[in-house]
Scaffold this motif. Structure first.
Motif, PDB file in Angstrom:
ATOM      1  N   GLN A 223      -0.659  40.921  30.820  1.00  0.00           N
ATOM      2  CA  GLN A 223      -0.255  42.320  30.980  1.00  0.00           C
ATOM      3  C   GLN A 223      -0.907  42.950  32.208  1.00  0.00           C
ATOM      4  OE1 GLN A 223      -1.285  43.303  26.749  1.00  0.00           O
ATOM      5  NE2 GLN A 223       0.661  44.410  26.821  1.00  0.00           N
TER       6      GLN A 223
ATOM      7  N   ARG B  72       7.310  40.101  25.088  1.00  0.00           N
ATOM      8  CA  ARG B  72       8.611  40.378  24.490  1.00  0.00           C
ATOM      9  C   ARG B  72       8.733  39.897  23.048  1.00  0.00           C
ATOM     10  NH1 ARG B  72      10.829  44.478  27.089  1.00  0.00           N
ATOM     11  NH2 ARG B  72      11.472  44.025  29.233  1.00  0.00           N
TER      12      ARG B  72
ATOM     13  N   TYR C  17       3.095  41.460  33.443  1.00  0.00           N
ATOM     14  CA  TYR C  17       4.009  40.898  32.452  1.00  0.00           C
ATOM     15  C   TYR C  17       4.041  41.756  31.189  1.00  0.00           C
ATOM     16  CZ  TYR C  17       4.926  36.633  35.050  1.00  0.00           C
ATOM     17  OH  TYR C  17       5.362  35.743  36.003  1.00  0.00           O
ATOM     18  N   ARG C  18       5.193  41.745  30.537  1.00  0.00           N
ATOM     19  CA  ARG C  18       5.355  42.424  29.256  1.00  0.00           C
ATOM     20  C   ARG C  18       5.596  41.388  28.166  1.00  0.00           C
ATOM     21  NH1 ARG C  18      10.131  46.355  30.972  1.00  0.00           N
ATOM     22  NH2 ARG C  18      10.583  44.491  32.206  1.00  0.00           N
TER      23      ARG C  18
END
Length: 385
Positions: free
Chosen positions: A356, A363, A360-361
């Motif tokens: 993160q 999901r 990045y996330r």
């Protein structure tokens, strides 16, 4: 108070030390409840899906080991490791009878010289055929001769033994297939059978060295690869980077879905098996396998040049997790999707936070009951840019 909660390990949320005694549906319910509480307290950045169950909730372990205790004819097996990992009810059917057979010989006076040098007896393979590995701290003529004699009896017995090996481990290491050995020493000798073990999934037969890592619960591996494929959503123009690839479990089972595959693992024997699997299964596909220690430098210099090709990654590191500089270096490649697999659930929050921090996330988070009747849960976490 918040800090104390965050430091609790997942095993503390189960509140039960006797999972092996439970009906499996009750065990799954307990694990799902514990996961929801743990994920909430750890502030996981995505909701946790229900646990994918194991087709074999008991007698699923295709690898086990025993040490010998006692002297002379009064010797017994001692299971190595904690109780939940070594309970006989979790081992593949047939292991118990095979250990009893081997012990009946090691207890004889004529085998005393071998018995005193046995660190462990290891069984691995599948659910119907087994490989026996005699881990010894001496590789002299007497030990080798007695191992060969025992191997002859194993071949004649109707116990499903397809291969046997001697593994030289003078350090008596706790992890019985990786130890510090003199470089010039003979450390691995086949007694009979094939040098390679086989694993069949989706109609594909993968091969690997008897000393290489392979998941111990083979019954759940089809569900494992199905879950990974659904989360990654492969596209034919993408490149797959497979880190900690071993003999190529993900690389070869997903190879047809990608334009190119790169696999990296520190274990040279595993990479040798990955290359052999490529020759057998995908001789015409663009696949590259390298034996390298996985750290930030290797990620930046050892992986293919970033040439604009769309890229996805799978990484399945060991229990201790990734080396500190790996995730930042991987994030620089800007892969569209990253599937990070955790065999240590207590590493999830720390390493997801690193992803993160680098854009990045998270999901999806999918638990997998790779180790029924234990407090260990495999976690598949999908990240996207």
């Amino acid at each position: 108070m918040q800090q104390t909660i965050q430091q609790k390990k997942f095993s503390q949320y189960l509140h039960n030390d006797h999972l092996v005694e439970m009906p499996y549906d009750q065990e799954l319910m307990l694990k799902n409840q514990a996961l929801q509480s743990y994920a909430h307290d750890q502030h996981w950045p995505a909701s946790c899906r229900p646990v994918i169950p194991s087709p074999r909730p008991r007698q699923y372990r295709t690898l086990s080991k025993r040490a010998i205790v006692g002297h002379g004819e009064k010797i017994l097996w001692q299971r190595a490791g904690s109780r939940d990992q070594s309970d006989r009810r979790l081992e593949a059917e047939g292991h118990g009878a095979l250990y009893d057979f081997i012990l009946s010989f090691l207890a004889k006076p004529g085998y005393r010289e071998l018995t005193k040098h046995v660190n462990y007896v290891i069984l691995r393979g599948g659910y119907e055929t087994f490989c026996v590995i005699l881990n010894v701290d001496q590789m002299n003529n007497v030990v080798v001769r007695k191992c060969k004699l025992l191997a002859e009896h194993l071949q004649q017995a109707d116990l499903g033994v397809s291969a046997a090996f001697i593994y030289f481990d003078p350090s008596r290491s706790e992890y019985y297939l990786e130890s510090e050995r003199p470089p010039a020493a003979v450390n691995y000798k086949k007694l009979f059978g094939s040098q390679l073990l086989q694993l069949g999934i989706r109609g594909i037969k993968l091969v690997y060295e008897a000393t290489a890592f392979s998941q111990i619960n083979q019954s759940i591996l089809p569900a494992f690869i199905d879950a990974a494929e659904k989360m990654l959503r492969p596209q034919p123009e993408q490149r797959l980077i497979d880190l900690y690839c071993g003999y190529g479990f993900f690389s070869h089972l997903l190879a047809e879905r990608y334009a190119e595959v790169w696999g990296v693992d520190v274990n040279s024997e595993a990479i040798k098996s990955a290359r052999l699997n490529q020759k057998r299964l995908h001789p015409d596909r663009r696949m590259h396998f390298q034996a390298l220690a996985i750290d930030g430098r290797v990620v930046r210099r050892g992986l293919p040049k970033m040439d604009g090709r769309r890229e996805v990654m799978v990484l399945d590191p060991p229990y201790q997790g990734t080396e500190g500089a790996v995730i930042p270096a991987l994030a620089e490649r800007c892969a569209e999707r990253v599937l990070h697999i955790f065999c240590n659930i207590d590493r999830v929050q720390t390493e997801l936070a690193q992803w993160q921090d680098h854009g990045y996330r998270v999901r999806a988070i999918q638990p997998l009951d790779l180790f029924p009747a234990t407090a260990h849960i495999e976690i598949l976490a999908l990240m996207e840019r």
